[in-house]
Design an enzyme around this catalytic site. Sequence first.
Site, PDB file in Angstrom:
ATOM      1  N   ALA A   1       2.024  50.584 -92.757  1.00  0.00           N
ATOM      2  CA  ALA A   1       3.371  51.147 -92.770  1.00  0.00           C
ATOM      3  C   ALA A   1       3.345  52.653 -92.980  1.00  0.00           C
ATOM      4  O   ALA A   1       4.027  53.405 -92.265  1.00  0.00           O
ATOM      5  CB  ALA A   1       4.221  50.475 -93.851  1.00  0.00           C
TER       6      ALA A   1
ATOM      7  N   SER B   1      -5.459  52.839 -92.277  1.00  0.00           N
ATOM      8  CA  SER B   1      -5.074  52.216 -91.000  1.00  0.00           C
ATOM      9  C   SER B   1      -6.047  51.130 -90.556  1.00  0.00           C
ATOM     10  O   SER B   1      -6.632  51.205 -89.475  1.00  0.00           O
ATOM     11  CB  SER B   1      -4.961  53.299 -89.911  1.00  0.00           C
ATOM     12  OG  SER B   1      -4.012  54.267 -90.276  1.00  0.00           O
TER      13      SER B   1
ATOM     14  N   CYS C   1      -5.666  41.734 -92.246  1.00  0.00           N
ATOM     15  CA  CYS C   1      -5.687  40.358 -91.749  1.00  0.00           C
ATOM     16  C   CYS C   1      -7.063  39.974 -91.211  1.00  0.00           C
ATOM     17  O   CYS C   1      -7.387  38.785 -91.113  1.00  0.00           O
ATOM     18  CB  CYS C   1      -4.649  40.174 -90.652  1.00  0.00           C
ATOM     19  SG  CYS C   1      -2.960  40.511 -91.183  1.00  0.00           S
TER      20      CYS C   1
ATOM     21  N   ASP D   1       4.336  45.850 -97.186  1.00  0.00           N
ATOM     22  CA  ASP D   1       4.290  44.733 -98.126  1.00  0.00           C
ATOM     23  C   ASP D   1       5.019  44.995 -99.438  1.00  0.00           C
ATOM     24  O   ASP D   1       5.137  44.093-100.266  1.00  0.00           O
ATOM     25  CB  ASP D   1       2.832  44.378 -98.441  1.00  0.00           C
ATOM     26  CG  ASP D   1       2.081  43.837 -97.234  1.00  0.00           C
ATOM     27  OD1 ASP D   1       2.737  43.635 -96.190  1.00  0.00           O
ATOM     28  OD2 ASP D   1       0.858  43.622 -97.335  1.00  0.00           O
TER      29      ASP D   1
END
Length: 470
Positions: free
Chosen positions: A25, A54, A58, A300
């Site tokens: 983000a 960056s 995941c 998040d």
Amino acid sequence: MSMNRTSGTTGGVTERLVVIGGDAAGMSAASQARRMRGPDELEIVAFERGHFTSYSACGIPYWVGGDVADRDQLIARTPEEHRERDIDLRMRTEVTEIDVAGARVRSLDLETGGEEWTPYDKLVIATGARPIRPDLPGADAPGVHGVQTLDDGQALLDTLAATEGRRAVVVGAGYIGVEMAEALINRGYEVTVVNRGKEPMSTLDPDMGRLVHTAMEGLGITMVNDAQVTKLLTGEDGRVRAVVTEDAEYPADVVVLGIGVRPETALAKAAGLPLGDHGGLLTDLAMRVRGHENIWAGGDCVEVLDLVSGRERHIALGTHANKHGQVIGANVGGGYGTFPGVVGTAVSKVCDLEIARTGLREKDARRAGLQFETVVIESTSRAGYYPGADLMTVKMLAERRTGRLLGVQIVGREGAAKRVDIAAVALTACMTVEQMTALDLGYAPPFSPVWDPILVAARKAVAAVRAHGA
């Protein structure tokens, strides 16, 4: 309070954007703002307390498990690449305080111990989430790992390389727990998963979680459900040696915590910024922190609107974080963007078993005060006669009387998980299950039966809604 500064190159007014957090983000916002406004118009200073920027969090389980060979493959853009784009990125620097009234942030250089205040005109908070670490004896012992950042993943790999034993215990059976169980199985460990829920994957209804449970046991993973961890035992060397529940003790050479994450909002809370019921920052549709004209937040650390239930939720996913960053960067850069909300789509896998969900579970629908019908169907991923066809189970929830789609869960093998995207689009469009039956989906025997499993479930849901008097 504006803190405009005079540019030394043009003599004009330069604004300063400060970004807290150097991952999805934060750096998406910084990069988008830079594309829209040059360095003579907007100075950008970003702080990141870790060693990396960056990157794909995941992908960490797949790096740990060996599917991704090199850590750097997970990094989309290095600090040097950001700096080449005129972003003043300060690594290993933690923001320790936000002074909203003074429009400035205090930062700590983690290498030198030096502190300084940096004023801002616009602020982006992208502090992410932190792994939940239980307040139990032994939870901080060497050999016990949370997995949220690349630094966490490297620390776990270092432990695996230095540990002779091959027994691993994963505490928790959500996305991270299930994915880390697979990673450790791939590395040749004996894996036990200790889960306090009735079944793994609490993001699914228990009947669908049971399918995941059966598949995990088939892979050689020992599943322990309905178990509450009470402590972690350590050996004479201080390292973890076992996980203890109310009923049993499970030997462990390494422990991975997969209990979930919470928004990292201690800074925001101390600054008096508004938090929601789940501890995440509250923003408007432009991702601006509510009540604060020049402060934005994304990723998040925020709560987002669930478009199906109409309630705020905390969902920690990189897909959302990148979209938040794009919206924030556009707004900071003088353009316009909004993030309307989510439907709660997520996919995962454990070895060859694919797991997907979108929308509401049964308990979510009840909590929202909705009345609904539920159907479960079994179908195949391809035409039944085509080689490689495998079973998948689809569960669908539809609102009683209206027939509005409320949620879909899918568990199956190859070709199962991404079918959830059909349902995600239908949810976003507020479609009914009857409308879904007319969807013109692609068909050929290698890809689906004549009636795609999603449509089979929709037809059954239509019948259930009609039977109840819709």
